[in-house]
Design a protein around this motif. Structure first.
Motif, PDB file in Angstrom:
ATOM      1  N   ASP A  76       0.808  -1.225   0.000  1.00  0.00           N
ATOM      2  CA  ASP A  76       0.000   0.000   0.000  1.00  0.00           C
ATOM      3  C   ASP A  76       0.840   1.274   0.000  1.00  0.00           C
ATOM      4  N   ILE A  77       2.162   1.131  -0.008  1.00  0.00           N
ATOM      5  CA  ILE A  77       3.059   2.289  -0.044  1.00  0.00           C
ATOM      6  C   ILE A  77       3.419   2.609  -1.498  1.00  0.00           C
ATOM      7  N   THR A  78       3.301   3.871  -1.856  1.00  0.00           N
ATOM      8  CA  THR A  78       3.644   4.300  -3.217  1.00  0.00           C
ATOM      9  C   THR A  78       4.941   5.095  -3.194  1.00  0.00           C
ATOM     10  N   GLY A  90      28.473  10.923 -10.821  1.00  0.00           N
ATOM     11  CA  GLY A  90      28.745  11.121 -12.238  1.00  0.00           C
ATOM     12  C   GLY A  90      28.148  10.037 -13.107  1.00  0.00           C
ATOM     13  N   ALA A  91      27.099   9.374 -12.606  1.00  0.00           N
ATOM     14  CA  ALA A  91      26.474   8.269 -13.332  1.00  0.00           C
ATOM     15  C   ALA A  91      25.331   8.771 -14.204  1.00  0.00           C
ATOM     16  N   THR A  92      25.082   8.065 -15.277  1.00  0.00           N
ATOM     17  CA  THR A  92      24.023   8.457 -16.210  1.00  0.00           C
ATOM     18  C   THR A  92      22.936   7.399 -16.347  1.00  0.00           C
ATOM     19  N   ARG A  93      23.132   6.242 -15.684  1.00  0.00           N
ATOM     20  CA  ARG A  93      22.144   5.167 -15.806  1.00  0.00           C
ATOM     21  C   ARG A  93      21.888   4.531 -14.443  1.00  0.00           C
ATOM     22  N   GLY A  94      20.636   4.151 -14.228  1.00  0.00           N
ATOM     23  CA  GLY A  94      20.292   3.520 -12.971  1.00  0.00           C
ATOM     24  C   GLY A  94      19.023   2.698 -13.086  1.00  0.00           C
ATOM     25  N   VAL A  95      18.791   1.875 -12.085  1.00  0.00           N
ATOM     26  CA  VAL A  95      17.583   1.059 -11.999  1.00  0.00           C
ATOM     27  C   VAL A  95      16.993   1.251 -10.606  1.00  0.00           C
ATOM     28  N   PHE A  96      15.734   1.662 -10.538  1.00  0.00           N
ATOM     29  CA  PHE A  96      15.031   1.849  -9.276  1.00  0.00           C
ATOM     30  C   PHE A  96      14.004   0.727  -9.161  1.00  0.00           C
ATOM     31  N   ILE A  97      14.196  -0.150  -8.168  1.00  0.00           N
ATOM     32  CA  ILE A  97      13.340  -1.319  -7.997  1.00  0.00           C
ATOM     33  C   ILE A  97      12.614  -1.231  -6.664  1.00  0.00           C
ATOM     34  N   THR A  98      11.316  -1.505  -6.666  1.00  0.00           N
ATOM     35  CA  THR A  98      10.542  -1.494  -5.434  1.00  0.00           C
ATOM     36  C   THR A  98       9.585  -2.680  -5.404  1.00  0.00           C
ATOM     37  N   THR A  99       9.201  -3.087  -4.201  1.00  0.00           N
ATOM     38  CA  THR A  99       8.204  -4.142  -4.053  1.00  0.00           C
ATOM     39  C   THR A  99       6.786  -3.594  -4.143  1.00  0.00           C
ATOM     40  N   SER A 100       6.627  -2.276  -4.181  1.00  0.00           N
ATOM     41  CA  SER A 100       5.299  -1.670  -4.262  1.00  0.00           C
ATOM     42  C   SER A 100       5.064  -1.106  -5.660  1.00  0.00           C
ATOM     43  N   ARG A 101       4.752   0.156  -5.766  1.00  0.00           N
ATOM     44  CA  ARG A 101       4.469   0.775  -7.067  1.00  0.00           C
ATOM     45  C   ARG A 101       4.932   2.230  -7.055  1.00  0.00           C
ATOM     46  N   PHE A 102       4.994   2.835  -8.230  1.00  0.00           N
ATOM     47  CA  PHE A 102       5.442   4.216  -8.372  1.00  0.00           C
ATOM     48  C   PHE A 102       4.240   5.127  -8.608  1.00  0.00           C
ATOM     49  N   SER A 103       4.335   6.333  -8.083  1.00  0.00           N
ATOM     50  CA  SER A 103       3.274   7.304  -8.316  1.00  0.00           C
ATOM     51  C   SER A 103       3.371   7.824  -9.751  1.00  0.00           C
ATOM     52  N   ALA A 104       2.281   8.402 -10.221  1.00  0.00           N
ATOM     53  CA  ALA A 104       2.273   8.969 -11.574  1.00  0.00           C
ATOM     54  C   ALA A 104       3.312  10.079 -11.689  1.00  0.00           C
ATOM     55  N   GLY A 105       3.489  10.849 -10.599  1.00  0.00           N
ATOM     56  CA  GLY A 105       4.472  11.932 -10.618  1.00  0.00           C
ATOM     57  C   GLY A 105       5.887  11.413 -10.786  1.00  0.00           C
ATOM     58  N   ALA A 106       6.219  10.308 -10.119  1.00  0.00           N
ATOM     59  CA  ALA A 106       7.557   9.731 -10.243  1.00  0.00           C
ATOM     60  C   ALA A 106       7.793   9.210 -11.653  1.00  0.00           C
ATOM     61  N   ILE A 107       6.777   8.582 -12.241  1.00  0.00           N
ATOM     62  CA  ILE A 107       6.910   8.040 -13.600  1.00  0.00           C
ATOM     63  C   ILE A 107       7.109   9.166 -14.611  1.00  0.00           C
TER      64      ILE A 107
END
Length: 312
Positions: free
Chosen positions: A230-232, A249-266
């Motif tokens: 239930d956490i976004t 100084g990185a240009t690439r990343g992966v953000f992984i979560t067990t929940s979901r992302f908000s529309a604003g984050a996407i």
């Protein structure tokens, strides 16, 4: 000569979804029960006769117990039932509310109003999410091959739900290690598996890193957030990760979560030049199952067909 007595007529066994109300009634006292106790009590609650309990599937499992098992799986997927520990079941507040509002019957249409259930419901190809197909109607229209594929989809959805719950229950360090292993299994980091967890105090907002080349000139940084369903994950948490990447100084990343992302984050992820892939809980479990991380093969079924070369 005496006539043979007519075989006893066995009353039809309720469909699997018709067992959902009896399951919730059994668990309504709030006490955790083992799977075996839950099955037995539900058989009693549903008024199953000895003859009905004796009906077996070809696999040797009692048909009524198999259907109760599916009802329990769907209720667990909807977070109406929880597993406080392995092999035990307990009703949740959502489950109590569900039973109060639907004391006589619970259908999949009712469960589809629960976001957690929708996240892991298999979707039939060419069917719009806005126009869900009733499972009972859909299955009656499937040929045998489609029924097998549908069954596999349901088993995978049940596995994904359990897998995500296991990840949420473990220590954050375990989750960080798990996502690094997943990316390495997917082929990132080369044959040498050049990846490691770097989470902990002073990690600078980064939980892991994958070296795409032997010298570490090309790196992918990982952020792993183990949250409840239930956490976004909002834009603020995502911006912090972007700032951590900029600091390295990185240009690439992966953000992984067990929940979901908000529309604003996407939307924010799409608007920045830094290339960051977002993986939510559903996508995470799909990747883990596909690449065999945290799961193992339980059964293999073989389907035979005529060998035309043999007959020619």
């Amino acid at each position: 000569m005496t006539d043979n007595p007519a075989p006893a007529v066995v009353e039809p066994i309720p469909k699997w979804h018709e067992f959902m109300v009896p399951v919730l009634r059994v668990l309504s006292d709030g006490k955790p029960r083992t799977r075996r106790d839950s099955l037995t009590a539900t058989l009693d609650e549903a008024g199953m006769t000895e003859e009905q309990r004796a009906v077996m599937l070809s696999s040797g499992q009692p048909k009524a117990e198999n259907r109760i098992g599916w009802a329990m799986s769907d209720l667990t997927r909807a977070i109406a039932v929880a597993k406080p520990e392995r092999g035990s079941f307990v009703i949740t507040d959502l489950g109590k509310d569900l039973l109060q509002k639907n004391p006589y019957a619970i259908t999949q249409e009712i469960l589809r109003n629960i976001p957690a259930y929708r996240d892991y419901e298999p979707q039939r190809q060419n069917v719009s999410k806005a126009d869900p197909v009733d499972i009972a109607v859909e299955d009656s229209e499937l040929d045998p091959t489609e029924q097998i594929e549908r069954g596999i989809q349901l088993l995978r959805a049940d596995l994904a739900t359990d897998l995500l719950k296991r990840l949420q229950e473990r220590h954050p360090d375990f989750f960080e290690e798990a996502v690094v292993k997943l990316l390495l299994t997917m082929g990132y980091g080369g044959a040498e598996n050049r990846g490691r967890r770097i989470g902990g105090s002073g990690d600078g907002g980064v939980d892991g890193v994958i070296d795409q080349d032997a010298l570490g000139l090309d790196q992918i940084y990982i952020q792993a957030k183990r949250y409840a369903p239930d956490i976004t994950v909002g834009r603020e948490a995502f911006q912090s990760f972007v700032g951590a990447l900029a600091g390295r100084g990185a240009t690439r990343g992966v953000f992984i979560t067990t929940s979901r992302f908000s529309a604003g984050a996407i939307e924010y992820a799409k608007s920045i030049p830094t290339r960051i892939i977002l993986i939510n809980g559903k996508q995470l479990t799909e990747l883990m199952i596909r690449h065999g991380v945290g799961v193992q093969i339980a059964k293999t079924y073989t389907v035979a067909e005529i060998d035309e070369d043999f007959f020619e």
